[in-house]
Design a protein around this motif. Structure first.
Motif, PDB file in Angstrom:
ATOM      1  N   TYR A 177       0.830  -1.202   0.000  1.00  0.00           N
ATOM      2  CA  TYR A 177       0.000   0.000   0.000  1.00  0.00           C
ATOM      3  C   TYR A 177       0.865   1.253   0.000  1.00  0.00           C
ATOM      4  O   TYR A 177       0.613   2.207  -0.752  1.00  0.00           O
ATOM      5  N   LEU A 178       1.884   1.294   0.831  1.00  0.00           N
ATOM      6  CA  LEU A 178       2.781   2.449   0.854  1.00  0.00           C
ATOM      7  C   LEU A 178       3.489   2.622  -0.487  1.00  0.00           C
ATOM      8  O   LEU A 178       3.754   3.743  -0.937  1.00  0.00           O
ATOM      9  N   GLU A 179       3.793   1.511  -1.139  1.00  0.00           N
ATOM     10  CA  GLU A 179       4.560   1.549  -2.378  1.00  0.00           C
ATOM     11  C   GLU A 179       3.701   1.974  -3.569  1.00  0.00           C
ATOM     12  O   GLU A 179       4.144   2.711  -4.452  1.00  0.00           O
ATOM     13  N   THR A 180       2.456   1.504  -3.611  1.00  0.00           N
ATOM     14  CA  THR A 180       1.643   1.658  -4.813  1.00  0.00           C
ATOM     15  C   THR A 180       0.449   2.589  -4.644  1.00  0.00           C
ATOM     16  O   THR A 180      -0.086   3.077  -5.634  1.00  0.00           O
ATOM     17  N   LEU A 200       6.169   8.539   1.366  1.00  0.00           N
ATOM     18  CA  LEU A 200       6.744   7.323   1.934  1.00  0.00           C
ATOM     19  C   LEU A 200       6.654   6.207   0.911  1.00  0.00           C
ATOM     20  O   LEU A 200       5.847   6.244  -0.020  1.00  0.00           O
ATOM     21  N   ASP A 201       7.474   5.179   1.100  1.00  0.00           N
ATOM     22  CA  ASP A 201       7.344   3.992   0.271  1.00  0.00           C
ATOM     23  C   ASP A 201       7.394   2.749   1.150  1.00  0.00           C
ATOM     24  O   ASP A 201       7.418   2.845   2.378  1.00  0.00           O
ATOM     25  N   GLY A 202       7.402   1.589   0.520  1.00  0.00           N
ATOM     26  CA  GLY A 202       7.316   0.343   1.277  1.00  0.00           C
ATOM     27  C   GLY A 202       8.408   0.159   2.302  1.00  0.00           C
ATOM     28  O   GLY A 202       8.186  -0.432   3.369  1.00  0.00           O
ATOM     29  N   ASP A 203       9.595   0.663   2.015  1.00  0.00           N
ATOM     30  CA  ASP A 203      10.704   0.521   2.946  1.00  0.00           C
ATOM     31  C   ASP A 203      10.534   1.378   4.201  1.00  0.00           C
ATOM     32  O   ASP A 203      11.282   1.223   5.165  1.00  0.00           O
ATOM     33  N   ASP A 204       9.576   2.294   4.175  1.00  0.00           N
ATOM     34  CA  ASP A 204       9.341   3.175   5.318  1.00  0.00           C
ATOM     35  C   ASP A 204       8.382   2.582   6.348  1.00  0.00           C
ATOM     36  O   ASP A 204       8.089   3.226   7.364  1.00  0.00           O
ATOM     37  N   LEU A 205       7.863   1.392   6.089  1.00  0.00           N
ATOM     38  CA  LEU A 205       6.975   0.756   7.063  1.00  0.00           C
ATOM     39  C   LEU A 205       7.663   0.690   8.417  1.00  0.00           C
ATOM     40  O   LEU A 205       8.779   0.191   8.549  1.00  0.00           O
ATOM     41  N   ALA A 206       7.005   1.227   9.440  1.00  0.00           N
ATOM     42  CA  ALA A 206       7.587   1.201  10.788  1.00  0.00           C
ATOM     43  C   ALA A 206       7.752  -0.239  11.246  1.00  0.00           C
ATOM     44  O   ALA A 206       6.828  -1.040  11.114  1.00  0.00           O
ATOM     45  N   PRO A 207       8.896  -0.625  11.778  1.00  0.00           N
ATOM     46  CA  PRO A 207       9.122  -2.023  12.147  1.00  0.00           C
ATOM     47  C   PRO A 207       8.291  -2.430  13.357  1.00  0.00           C
ATOM     48  O   PRO A 207       7.981  -1.607  14.226  1.00  0.00           O
ATOM     49  N   LEU A 208       7.940  -3.699  13.411  1.00  0.00           N
ATOM     50  CA  LEU A 208       7.283  -4.220  14.611  1.00  0.00           C
ATOM     51  C   LEU A 208       8.225  -4.176  15.803  1.00  0.00           C
ATOM     52  O   LEU A 208       7.798  -3.914  16.938  1.00  0.00           O
TER      53      LEU A 208
END
Length: 556
Positions: free
Chosen positions: A519-522, A543-551
């Motif tokens: 979702y962040l990427e596309t 933001l893009d997919g690599d910006d997903l906050a880590p668990l």
């Protein structure tokens, strides 16, 4: 949030994101976007380095030996270890769990019913009530931290909400809000984002959270929802994300709330109170929000007390940054409760609520990290931030014990669920966390020193959702748990099958992460039936997919 970043860049503070989506609750008649000069205040403290052991929080705990299954059994568990009981720690204590409830907390529970048939686990560690996050905006918690340009400080929440960089940063969540709860893309995002936040919470010992989802059907299962689906009887909490002077809390709305107070339908009203310290507009000045709530400014209907002066005792004030002694005494007389969110306040405003004085007065205070955008990622990090800040500022009232209390019984009291959770006591629900550390000098340090790798076992209603891998077979909620890496330590984490509201095709940890990254990427999500993408939205995210906050953030 990075402790050194916030403490070095700002002097003291609370959390920022209590506002929800940028314009969700601000009416056109409010002067919500009026900028004011929020230069660094005169009383700003010098920066400190949270990584410096001489200037940071107290430490003194040690890793505990591995847990041992002493005896297999059925119907529940007998946990042995250092028990953080309501009346004080029991160094060699026991907690007996039968079904979904605690039945004994003592040095010896062997004489209690079912003690001879349940599984016995010697944790060799520290046993606590499950942590309660009393302030969060969980559907934002897949987003990384937002750092204002030049570490700018703000005077109130309306300033940062009007910041173009902030708006771009939270656009992925705001877009889904704009789709509305009836749109399948909204449901898919809300459920996946909420589940992601809940998994991070469980990993770090949180068993109940307030502020889980605008889309209520998502808040079913896994971490308890303090507002919607806690499984502890009737939901009696009402939340107003708007500030107390905004038109969402006009006299018409207040009449409905007062009637709910009088009937007992609502026993807690959570409101973002005094989020900031200065402002110039009639609806945006955080120093006038208590006056607004009490019916002395802008509106005439008091939400603090009835027309005969009887306190409602329902107010739950989140932030209270500008409160002085008079405000605190008035709130105390009205039976108000508070939630402290120091990391977010500090990053945004350079100051926080007068927590030392609040604790001196005996005010009921809970703890909440606010959200990943400007606060700590989870409660354990928020506790460490609070200890570092208190050590730097000489606020002696903030201790490991006081923070654990805020995050357990204080949180339960704040959300009015203290009859069922928040303590290790007979007849309460078995929301129990084992922290794999011990501290003889101060047992509460075993909690505040813990990271995800130290969280040994997390139970909600006596069922384990996260813990040490060797305990999975004996304790796990179901047989579909994932194995996750907690900074070099393997853990089991139960995500799939924990809720009826899970996003189709996104139940395991990997599936949920992949959906959110995509979702962040596309800018769009997969159709819930798996047939392909829903109508794509224009790509507009910074933001893009690599910006997903880590668990799990191993740098914290």
């Amino acid at each position: 949030m990075s402790l050194s970043l916030a403490l070095a860049g700002c002097p003291g503070g609370t959390s920022p994101a209590d506002a929800g989506p940028p314009d969700a609750t601000t009416s056109g008649d409010d002067d919500a976007a009026m900028p004011i000069d929020a230069a660094v205040p005169d009383d700003a403290q010098p920066p400190i380095d949270a990584s410096d052991p001489d200037g940071g929080a107290p430490t003194g705990s040690a890793a505990a030996p591995p847990a041992e299954i002493v005896r297999t059994g059925t119907g529940g568990f007998l946990l042995r270890g250092t028990v953080l009981a309501p009346d004080g720690p029991i160094v060699d204590g026991e907690v007996l769990i039968v079904g979904d409830s605690i039945t004994c907390v003592a040095e010896d529970c062997s004489a209690s019913p079912s003690a001879d048939t349940v599984m016995i686990i010697d944790t060799h560690a520290t046993i606590s009530a499950g942590l309660i996050d009393a302030h969060n905006h969980a559907t934002y918690d897949f987003l990384p931290e937002w750092v204002p340009a030049d570490m700018r400080l703000f005077g109130n929440r309306y300033e940062w909400r009007a910041d173009a960089d902030y708006r771009a940063h939270v656009e992925p969540e705001a877009r889904l809000e704009s789709w509305g709860s009836g749109d399948p893309r909204n449901r898919q995002h809300m459920c996946a984002a909420l589940r992601y936040a809940e998994l991070r919470s469980v990993i770090h010992g949180t068993t109940t959270m307030m502020g889980q989802a605008p889309n209520r059907e998502c808040a079913q299962g896994l971490v308890r929802s303090a507002e919607h689906a806690h499984g502890l009887g009737t939901n009696r909490m009402r939340t107003t994300i708007s500030g107390a002077c905004e038109s969402a809390l006009n006299d018409t709305a207040r009449t409905s709330i007062v009637n709910a107070f009088r009937s007992g339908e609502t026993t807690r009203h959570a409101v973002h109170m005094g989020e900031g310290y200065t402002g110039g507009g009639v609806a945006t000045d955080p120093t006038r929000e208590l006056d607004c709530y009490a019916g002395r400014h802008r509106y005439t209907t008091s939400l603090l007390s009835d027309t005969d002066g009887t306190p409602f005792g329902a107010a739950l004030f989140i932030h209270a940054v500008p409160f002085d002694d008079d405000d605190l005494v008035e709130a105390m007389g009205a039976g108000a409760h508070f939630v402290w969110s120091p990391s977010s306040n500090i990053l945004l405003y350079g100051r926080t609520a007068p927590i030392g004085r609040m604790l001196e007065l005996g005010l009921p205070v809970a703890l909440g990290p606010d959200w990943t955008v400007s606060g700590s990622d989870e409660l354990l990090s928020e506790m460490r931030f609070a200890l570092d800040w208190a050590a730097a500022e000489g606020v002696s009232q903030v201790t490991p014990e006081s923070l654990v209390e805020m995050a357990t019984i204080g949180g339960a009291d704040a959300v009015d669920l203290d009859a069922s959770i928040g303590r290790l006591a007979p007849d309460l629900r078995a929301d129990v966390v084992v922290f794999g550390r011990v501290a003889s000098s101060d047992p509460y340090l075993a909690v505040t020193d813990s990271r995800a790798a130290d969280v040994r076992l997390v139970m909600i209603d006596g069922r384990a959702y996260y813990g040490d891998l060797p305990l999975e077979g004996a304790t796990a909620f179901n047989g579909s748990c994932d194995t996750v890496d907690a900074c070099g330590t393997s853990k089991f984490l139960c995500a799939a099958g924990t809720t009826d509201a899970a996003t189709p095709g996104a139940e395991t940890v990997d599936e949920i992460e992949a959906l959110l990254r995509n979702y962040l990427e596309t800018g769009w999500l997969e159709d819930p039936d798996g047939s392909g993408p829903l109508a794509p939205e224009p790509r507009a995210f910074v933001l893009d997919g690599d910006d997903l906050a880590p668990l799990i953030d191993c740098s914290l």
